[in-house]
Design a protein around this motif. Structure first.
Motif, short mmCIF file in Angstrom:
data_model
loop_
_atom_site.label_atom_id
_atom_site.label_comp_id
_atom_site.label_asym_id
_atom_site.label_seq_id
_atom_site.Cartn_x
_atom_site.Cartn_y
_atom_site.Cartn_z
N CYS A 245 0.86 -1.18 0.00
CA CYS A 245 0.00 0.00 0.00
C CYS A 245 0.90 1.23 0.00
CB CYS A 245 -0.90 0.01 1.23
SG CYS A 245 -1.87 1.53 1.38
N LYS B 92 -11.89 -5.62 -3.37
CA LYS B 92 -12.06 -5.17 -4.75
C LYS B 92 -12.88 -3.88 -4.79
CE LYS B 92 -11.71 -9.71 -6.94
NZ LYS B 92 -11.35 -10.45 -5.72
N GLY B 93 -12.61 -3.09 -5.82
CA GLY B 93 -13.35 -1.84 -5.97
C GLY B 93 -13.29 -1.36 -7.41
N PHE B 94 -14.27 -0.56 -7.80
CA PHE B 94 -14.31 0.00 -9.15
C PHE B 94 -14.20 1.52 -9.05
CE2 PHE B 94 -16.51 1.84 -12.81
CZ PHE B 94 -15.87 1.18 -13.85
N GLU B 95 -13.28 2.08 -9.85
CA GLU B 95 -13.05 3.52 -9.81
C GLU B 95 -14.10 4.24 -10.66
OE1 GLU B 95 -9.22 6.58 -9.92
OE2 GLU B 95 -9.10 4.65 -10.96
N VAL B 96 -15.07 4.86 -10.00
CA VAL B 96 -16.16 5.55 -10.70
C VAL B 96 -15.76 6.97 -11.10
CG1 VAL B 96 -17.99 4.19 -9.65
CG2 VAL B 96 -17.17 6.24 -8.48
N ALA B 97 -14.81 7.54 -10.39
CA ALA B 97 -14.25 8.85 -10.70
C ALA B 97 -12.82 8.85 -10.18
CB ALA B 97 -15.07 9.97 -10.05
N LYS B 98 -12.04 9.84 -10.58
CA LYS B 98 -10.64 9.89 -10.20
C LYS B 98 -10.49 9.84 -8.68
CE LYS B 98 -6.24 10.34 -11.20
NZ LYS B 98 -5.50 9.28 -11.92
N GLY B 99 -9.94 8.75 -8.16
CA GLY B 99 -9.72 8.61 -6.73
C GLY B 99 -10.95 8.23 -5.93
N LYS B 100 -12.08 7.95 -6.60
CA LYS B 100 -13.31 7.58 -5.89
C LYS B 100 -13.73 6.18 -6.34
CE LYS B 100 -16.47 10.68 -5.23
NZ LYS B 100 -17.59 11.64 -5.47
N PHE B 101 -13.91 5.29 -5.37
CA PHE B 101 -14.16 3.89 -5.67
C PHE B 101 -15.48 3.40 -5.08
CE2 PHE B 101 -9.63 4.60 -5.72
CZ PHE B 101 -9.18 3.89 -6.83
N GLU C 244 -16.84 0.02 -3.49
CA GLU C 244 -16.32 -1.24 -2.97
C GLU C 244 -17.28 -2.38 -3.31
OE1 GLU C 244 -15.62 -3.27 1.40
OE2 GLU C 244 -15.20 -1.12 1.16
#
Length: 274
Positions: A48, A62-71, A73
């Motif tokens: 990390c 796991k996570g998906f980045e929906v916007a720059k730096g925002k995920f 979970e």
């Protein structure tokens, strides 16, 4: 041949138990990355960057980045629930079409299909029907945690399934830069190009094509190995030294434990004689 998974093919009311096998393999030569100074293989660790700590499997989600730096979970349980909503081990044929209707850009990976116990007759029926109609089946299947669109066709004397990309996975040609929009070649240039193509046209014989780079690399590796141009990582060299030291210590112990030869005291013998 290794079985990837066991499942079934269904079309209409026909159900065929099958096994899936990889039809191709990667022929690339895998080169390891070594530390130049000591020749130790490099380890790639999950760290990390914010906490500056190495992570274990249980520390990672796991996570998906929906916007720059925002995920967003996504938990493993949520993913598993989505998987269970589909039959993971089934291949459902939804349509039959002619193979020529599919552009090669859509094709991805190939797998051999073999019948499981009790499925030989139905397997043969589907194979013969595809041959007679000159059609292929369009199917949906779950493999490697992804719902795949696939083509089922006859290859030589067996059934083959080829995964294909969904339309939104194929990029638009309009996105490719610097493509000329107008014809800018002369008739003479075109005729010459067509003549060259005609002269080089032949039947496709895959066995005549070889990966020349891979063959040269294999030859280089073999040559270096025969000439003993090999290196040991620092840890292996240390282990080798330890073995040598251990053998030396054992030999020294053996030498020390050998019974000493008795020496005769000449003076005492002479004294006894007198």
């Amino acid at each position: 041949m290794h079985t990837i998974w066991k499942g079934s093919i269904s079309f209409g009311l026909v159900n065929i138990p099958i096994k899936l096998h990889a039809a191709t393999e990667d022929g690339d030569i895998k080169l390891r990355s070594l530390h130049k100074a000591c020749h130790t293989p490099i380890k790639y660790e999950k760290v990390c960057p914010a906490c500056e700590v190495e992570l274990n499997k249980e520390d990672i989600i796991k996570g998906f980045e929906v916007a720059k730096g925002k995920f967003v979970e996504i938990s493993d349980d949520e993913i598993q629930a989505l998987k269970e909503s589909k039959e993971e081990k089934s291949v459902e044929i939804v349509d039959f079409i002619e193979l020529k209707e599919i552009d090669p850009i859509y094709f991805d990976r190939s797998y051999f299909l073999s019948p499981s116990e009790g499925g030989k007759k139905a397997y043969g029926l589907l194979k013969e029907a595809l041959v007679k109609t000159k059609k292929v089946g369009i199917a949906k299947m779950m493999i490697r945690s992804k719902e795949q669109l696939s083509v089922i066709r006859v290859y030589e004397n067996i059934l083959l399934v080829e995964t294909i990309h969904y339309p939104d996975e194929v990029r638009k040609v309009e996105e490719v830069p610097n493509i000329p929009s107008e014809k800018n070649v002369t008739k003479k240039e075109l005729d010459t190009a067509i003549l060259l193509i005609d002269q080089l046209t032949t039947d496709f014989s895959p066995e005549k094509y070889h990966d020349e780079y891979r063959q040269k690399l294999e030859g280089l590796i073999e040559e270096k190995s025969k000439e003993k141009q090999t290196v040991l990582p620092a840890e292996s060299r240390a282990n080798a030294d330890n073995v040598t030291d251990l053998m030396a210590a054992l030999q020294a112990s053996i030498d020390q434990s050998k019974p000493k030869k008795k020496t005769t005291n000449k003076r005492s013998k002479k004294a006894k004689a007198l």
